[in-house]
Write a protein that holds these residues in place. Structure first.
Motif, mmCIF file in Angstrom:
data_model
loop_
_atom_site.group_PDB
_atom_site.id
_atom_site.type_symbol
_atom_site.label_atom_id
_atom_site.label_comp_id
_atom_site.label_asym_id
_atom_site.label_seq_id
_atom_site.Cartn_x
_atom_site.Cartn_y
_atom_site.Cartn_z
ATOM 1 N N VAL A 27 2.063 -8.394 2.823
ATOM 2 C CA VAL A 27 1.735 -9.647 2.161
ATOM 3 C C VAL A 27 0.573 -9.497 1.191
ATOM 4 O O VAL A 27 0.171 -10.454 0.552
ATOM 5 N N ASP A 28 0.025 -8.319 1.100
ATOM 6 C CA ASP A 28 -1.103 -8.060 0.210
ATOM 7 C C ASP A 28 -0.747 -6.864 -0.663
ATOM 8 O O ASP A 28 0.412 -6.578 -0.883
ATOM 9 N N LYS A 29 -1.726 -6.120 -1.067
ATOM 10 C CA LYS A 29 -1.493 -4.931 -1.890
ATOM 11 C C LYS A 29 -0.730 -3.889 -1.096
ATOM 12 O O LYS A 29 -0.865 -3.786 0.120
ATOM 13 N N ALA A 30 0.056 -3.120 -1.831
ATOM 14 C CA ALA A 30 0.857 -2.078 -1.190
ATOM 15 C C ALA A 30 0.712 -0.775 -1.962
ATOM 16 O O ALA A 30 0.412 -0.762 -3.147
ATOM 17 N N ILE A 31 0.942 0.310 -1.262
ATOM 18 C CA ILE A 31 1.048 1.623 -1.901
ATOM 19 C C ILE A 31 2.534 1.886 -2.069
ATOM 20 O O ILE A 31 3.320 1.743 -1.119
ATOM 21 N N ILE A 32 2.903 2.256 -3.274
ATOM 22 C CA ILE A 32 4.303 2.583 -3.541
ATOM 23 C C ILE A 32 4.385 4.096 -3.685
ATOM 24 O O ILE A 32 3.782 4.682 -4.583
ATOM 25 N N ALA A 33 5.098 4.701 -2.758
ATOM 26 C CA ALA A 33 5.238 6.161 -2.757
ATOM 27 C C ALA A 33 6.458 6.534 -1.937
ATOM 28 O O ALA A 33 6.845 5.822 -1.001
ATOM 29 N N LEU A 34 7.060 7.663 -2.268
ATOM 30 C CA LEU A 34 8.196 8.201 -1.516
ATOM 31 C C LEU A 34 9.325 7.166 -1.396
ATOM 32 O O LEU A 34 9.903 6.955 -0.343
ATOM 33 N N ASP A 35 9.592 6.465 -2.529
ATOM 34 C CA ASP A 35 10.652 5.462 -2.611
ATOM 35 C C ASP A 35 10.498 4.345 -1.585
ATOM 36 O O ASP A 35 11.485 3.814 -1.058
ATOM 37 N N ALA A 36 9.270 3.982 -1.267
ATOM 38 C CA ALA A 36 9.020 2.920 -0.294
ATOM 39 C C ALA A 36 7.670 2.279 -0.571
ATOM 40 O O ALA A 36 6.889 2.760 -1.389
ATOM 41 N N LYS A 37 7.406 1.165 0.149
ATOM 42 C CA LYS A 37 6.107 0.500 0.085
ATOM 43 C C LYS A 37 5.428 0.663 1.437
ATOM 44 O O LYS A 37 6.084 0.683 2.473
ATOM 45 N N TRP A 38 4.093 0.787 1.388
ATOM 46 C CA TRP A 38 3.297 1.056 2.578
ATOM 47 C C TRP A 38 2.060 0.158 2.566
ATOM 48 O O TRP A 38 1.502 -0.112 1.507
ATOM 49 N N HIS A 39 1.577 -0.244 3.746
ATOM 50 C CA HIS A 39 0.234 -0.797 3.850
ATOM 51 C C HIS A 39 -0.723 0.359 3.572
ATOM 52 O O HIS A 39 -0.426 1.505 3.908
ATOM 53 N N ARG A 40 -1.878 0.060 3.012
ATOM 54 C CA ARG A 40 -2.855 1.109 2.716
ATOM 55 C C ARG A 40 -3.202 1.890 3.991
ATOM 56 O O ARG A 40 -3.278 3.109 3.979
ATOM 57 N N ASP A 41 -3.367 1.188 5.117
ATOM 58 C CA ASP A 41 -3.736 1.854 6.378
ATOM 59 C C ASP A 41 -2.574 2.621 7.002
ATOM 60 O O ASP A 41 -2.788 3.433 7.905
ATOM 61 N N CYS A 42 -1.350 2.349 6.576
ATOM 62 C CA CYS A 42 -0.179 3.026 7.158
ATOM 63 C C CYS A 42 0.211 4.281 6.388
ATOM 64 O O CYS A 42 1.010 5.090 6.873
ATOM 65 N N PHE A 43 -0.323 4.429 5.178
ATOM 66 C CA PHE A 43 0.004 5.607 4.378
ATOM 67 C C PHE A 43 -0.944 6.728 4.813
ATOM 68 O O PHE A 43 -2.009 6.948 4.241
#
Length: 180
Positions: free
Chosen positions: A137-153
């Motif tokens: 629901v906030d900013k996301a990291i887009i990498a490896l053809d997916a979106k991630w929470h900053r803390d989950c990447f």
């Protein structure tokens, strides 16, 4: 010595002098039987009436013919009106499409013409994090053809957050520079 004689009251409807009871409304005077609803043509009894389109209406006629209709139930709205999504609602019918909680005057999200509270909207429609599966629901990291929470990447080996703009990949999972 001067004495002021008041002119007799004249009915706004029939232009005749009013004897007896007088109805005073809209800065005019009327015979009680001539102050009538523009819809049903019955005398308006009591002090409550509505003005609409240069006419007066008794409360039942105004409610039936001129009150906004609730998008939720179709009935006239006679109290607080909520205007949202281009339509009118009773306050108790403007509810979240998920949990059915009243949305009142608070914020909401719209999906396919239905209102949702922020929690239900996130749960039903937000993109899911590839790391944890929860809504983003906030900013996301887009990498490896997916979106991630900053803390989950995180690095798949040491589990520390991957913060560098360049990183390695193993089994479609990020690796930090130290573990690569």
């Amino acid at each position: 010595m001067s004495t002021k004689v008041e002119a007799p009251a004249v009915c706004n409807s029939c232009d005749k002098v009013i004897q007896g009871r007088i109805v005073t409304a809209l800065n005019k005077k009327w015979h009680p039987e001539h102050f009538v609803c523009n819809t049903c043509r019955k005398p308006i009894d009591g002090a409550k009436f509505h003005q609409h389109n240069n006419g007066v209406h008794c409360v039942p006629c105004f409610t039936k013919h001129h009150s906004p209709r609730c998008h939720g139930c179709g009935d006239p709205i006679t109290d607080r009106v909520i205007q949202a999504l281009g339509v009118s609602w009773h306050a108790h019918h403007f509810v979240c499409g998920g949990c059915k909680k009243e949305l009142g005057g608070g914020g909401f999200m719209e999906q396919a013409g239905r209102p949702y509270c922020s929690d239900c909207y996130a749960d039903k429609f937000a993109t899911r994090c590839k790391g944890c599966g929860n809504p983003i629901v906030d900013k996301a990291i887009i990498a490896l053809d997916a979106k991630w929470h900053r803390d989950c990447f995180t690095c798949m080996k040491c589990r520390n957050p991957v913060t560098d703009s360049t990183f390695s990949v193993m089994e479609n999972q990020p690796l930090c520079g130290k573990c690569a």
